[in-house]
Design a protein around this motif. Structure first.
Motif, PDB file in Angstrom:
ATOM      1  N   SER A 104       0.838  -1.202   0.000  1.00 25.47           N
ATOM      2  CA  SER A 104       0.000   0.000   0.000  1.00 25.47           C
ATOM      3  C   SER A 104       0.874   1.253   0.000  1.00 25.47           C
ATOM      4  O   SER A 104       0.411   2.341  -0.325  1.00 25.47           O
ATOM      5  N   ASP A 205      -6.389   4.811   4.632  1.00 21.96           N
ATOM      6  CA  ASP A 205      -5.262   3.865   4.646  1.00 21.96           C
ATOM      7  C   ASP A 205      -5.523   2.888   5.804  1.00 21.96           C
ATOM      8  O   ASP A 205      -5.489   3.291   6.962  1.00 21.96           O
ATOM      9  N   TYR A 208      -4.191  -2.111   9.085  1.00 25.10           N
ATOM     10  CA  TYR A 208      -4.254  -2.866  10.354  1.00 25.10           C
ATOM     11  C   TYR A 208      -5.644  -3.390  10.689  1.00 25.10           C
ATOM     12  O   TYR A 208      -5.837  -3.987  11.740  1.00 25.10           O
ATOM     13  N   THR A 247      -3.686  -4.062   2.302  1.00 25.75           N
ATOM     14  CA  THR A 247      -2.427  -4.753   2.010  1.00 25.75           C
ATOM     15  C   THR A 247      -2.416  -6.169   2.569  1.00 25.75           C
ATOM     16  O   THR A 247      -3.119  -6.460   3.537  1.00 25.75           O
ATOM     17  N   SER A 249       0.411  -7.177   3.693  1.00 25.93           N
ATOM     18  CA  SER A 249       1.651  -7.129   4.481  1.00 25.93           C
ATOM     19  C   SER A 249       1.461  -7.574   5.917  1.00 25.93           C
ATOM     20  O   SER A 249       2.353  -8.172   6.507  1.00 25.93           O
ATOM     21  N   ARG A 257       5.065  -7.770  -0.906  1.00 24.22           N
ATOM     22  CA  ARG A 257       4.755  -6.438  -1.464  1.00 24.22           C
ATOM     23  C   ARG A 257       3.488  -6.477  -2.336  1.00 24.22           C
ATOM     24  O   ARG A 257       3.517  -6.147  -3.527  1.00 24.22           O
TER      25      ARG A 257
END
Ligand SMILES: Cc1ncc(COP(=O)(O)O)c(C=O)c1O
Length: 413
Positions: A104, A205, A208, A247, A249, A257
């Protein structure tokens, strides 16, 4: 004589800097050093065996495709999966609403590339994500800080700031990096309504979201926006002002990625043009891996393992802080994510404390750089995801000791 690169750099590189703190933190790579400074997931929870098995299946069944160039927009089945999941959450999305990005972080950079003109303002709540500031500063962004508290950005104070027409509002609604704060439910709707009324886009964004330790999930900003728009326009495909970034991640592995953006097709089209110049497309093989593990339901089960582990680490850190930190120091109690935020008594400087802490073999990140307009010198970020509960207890005790010594020194001056 060495080539004089200094004279060759473009003017925009003046906004690129490597911080003095990064230099200080280089020592944390030594063995026995306890670092709460990085933002790394726990390597113990990386699903290495499942990734290996999925990689083998992909190479066996579609090896040539996995190793070939792909579309800039991303691997279509992965885009369709993201679109389907957003649609289930109440955001009517098709593949045209989805762009797969190289983490992201790339989405943040591309959004800066297409939305920020030199001197434009970006509205952020502080403290905010450092690498977003780094990405946008290169495009000439300036920052307006919205007031925030432990419930996130204070929407009651936003009206005048929005009338100044920032390029966009940047918001991390869940367990934000760096403070671990979550935006309150009623503020989410208020923020979306205000932004829509003033015609200001929102960059949501949300890396989490899936790392929630307690309480119920709250609607995303893009869900509120979709609902608002559905009531007004009856549109069948999301075309609003929120760009939603997420993401793999944090729930799979950051080294792959692979991230994504959900947004209006018009915006996705411009992002695609910007991404072409950046990397043509995100690694096909990695996208196929993420798809394989997401589609099978593995990631949902895996998420429970991560949440259990991180919750124990957060609890260990909260308990250790209560045991080891002197009076007058406060900290956030994040309901998820990877970070918490500490406020020292006024007059104590976290950068000075870091020097003492490094001498005790423990590190954190001082809070000042997370404040684009200055301030925050008495604050710091602690990461709890990358250390075991036992290491957390030892590290926080060391830090408490360093803090006590520094406070005594400050009092006796
Ligand atoms: C708030 C926030 N946004 C974006 C990112 C980038 O994540 P990635 O590029 O790994 O998807 C991070 C990583 O730590 C983050 O904390």
């Amino acid at each position: 004589m060495a080539f004089r690169w200094e004279q060759q750099f473009a003017a925009r590189t003046a906004h690129m800097s490597s911080s003095a703190i990064r230099e200080l933190l280089k020592v944390t790579e030594q063995p026995d050093f306890i670092s709460f400074a990085g933002g790394l997931p726990a390597p113990e929870v990386f699903p290495v065996a499942e990734v290996a098995a999925a990689a083998q299946r992909i190479l066996r069944d579609a090896g040539a495709q996995a190793l070939q160039y792909g579309a800039t927009e991303g691997y279509r089945p992965l885009r369709a999966l993201v679109a389907e999941r957003m649609t289930c959450a109440g955001v009517p999305a098709s593949v045209e609403n989805v762009l797969i990005t190289t983490g992201s972080q790339q989405a943040l950079d591309l959004l800066g590339k297409i939305l920020v003109d030199r001197g434009d303002h970006v509205l952020v709540d502080t403290p905010t994500y450092l690498a977003a500031l780094q990405a946008w500063s290169v495009y000439g962004a300036a920052y307006v800080e919205a007031p925030a508290d432990d419930q996130g950005v204070r929407t009651d104070a936003l009206g005048p700031l929005l009338r100044a027409r920032p390029a966009f509002i940047y918001c991390q609604p869940n367990f934000q990096n760096p403070a671990g704060v979550t935006l309150a439910a009623e503020r989410r709707e208020a923020l979306v309504r205000l932004a829509a009324r003033h015609g200001v886009p929102i960059v949501e964004d949300d890396p989490y979201r899936d790392l929630r330790f307690e309480g119920a999930d709250l609607p995303r900003l893009i869900e509120h926006d979709a609902r608002l728009r559905a009531a007004q326009t009856h549109e069948e495909q999301y075309a609003g002002g929120v760009s939603y970034l997420s993401t793999f991640s944090k729930i799979l592995a950051p080294g792959l990625r692979v991230g994504w953006v959900v947004a209006a097709p018009e915006l996705i089209g411009k992002l695609v043009q910007a991404k072409q110049g950046a990397d043509l497309h995100t690694a096909t093989f990695n996208q196929m891996l993420a798809y394989e593990l997401a589609r099978s339901g593995f990631l949902e089960r895996h998420r429970e393992t991560i949440v259990r582990e991180y919750r124990a680490r957060r609890d260990a850190m909260l308990a250790a802080l209560a045991d080891s930190f002197p009076e007058g120091v406060t900290w956030t109690h994040p309901a998820g994510g990877m970070f918490l935020w500490v406020r020292l008594p006024e007059g104590l400087d976290a950068e000075d404390l870091l020097r003492d802490a490094i001498a005790q073999q423990v590190a954190f990140v001082p809070g000042a750089p997370f404040h684009p307009g200055g301030g925050g010198r008495n604050t710091l970020r602690l990461n709890f995801s990358n250390s075991s509960p036992e290491t957390i207890r030892v590290g926080i005790a060391r830090l408490g000791e360093a803090l006590r010594t520094r406070r005594e020194a400050a009092v006796s001056v």
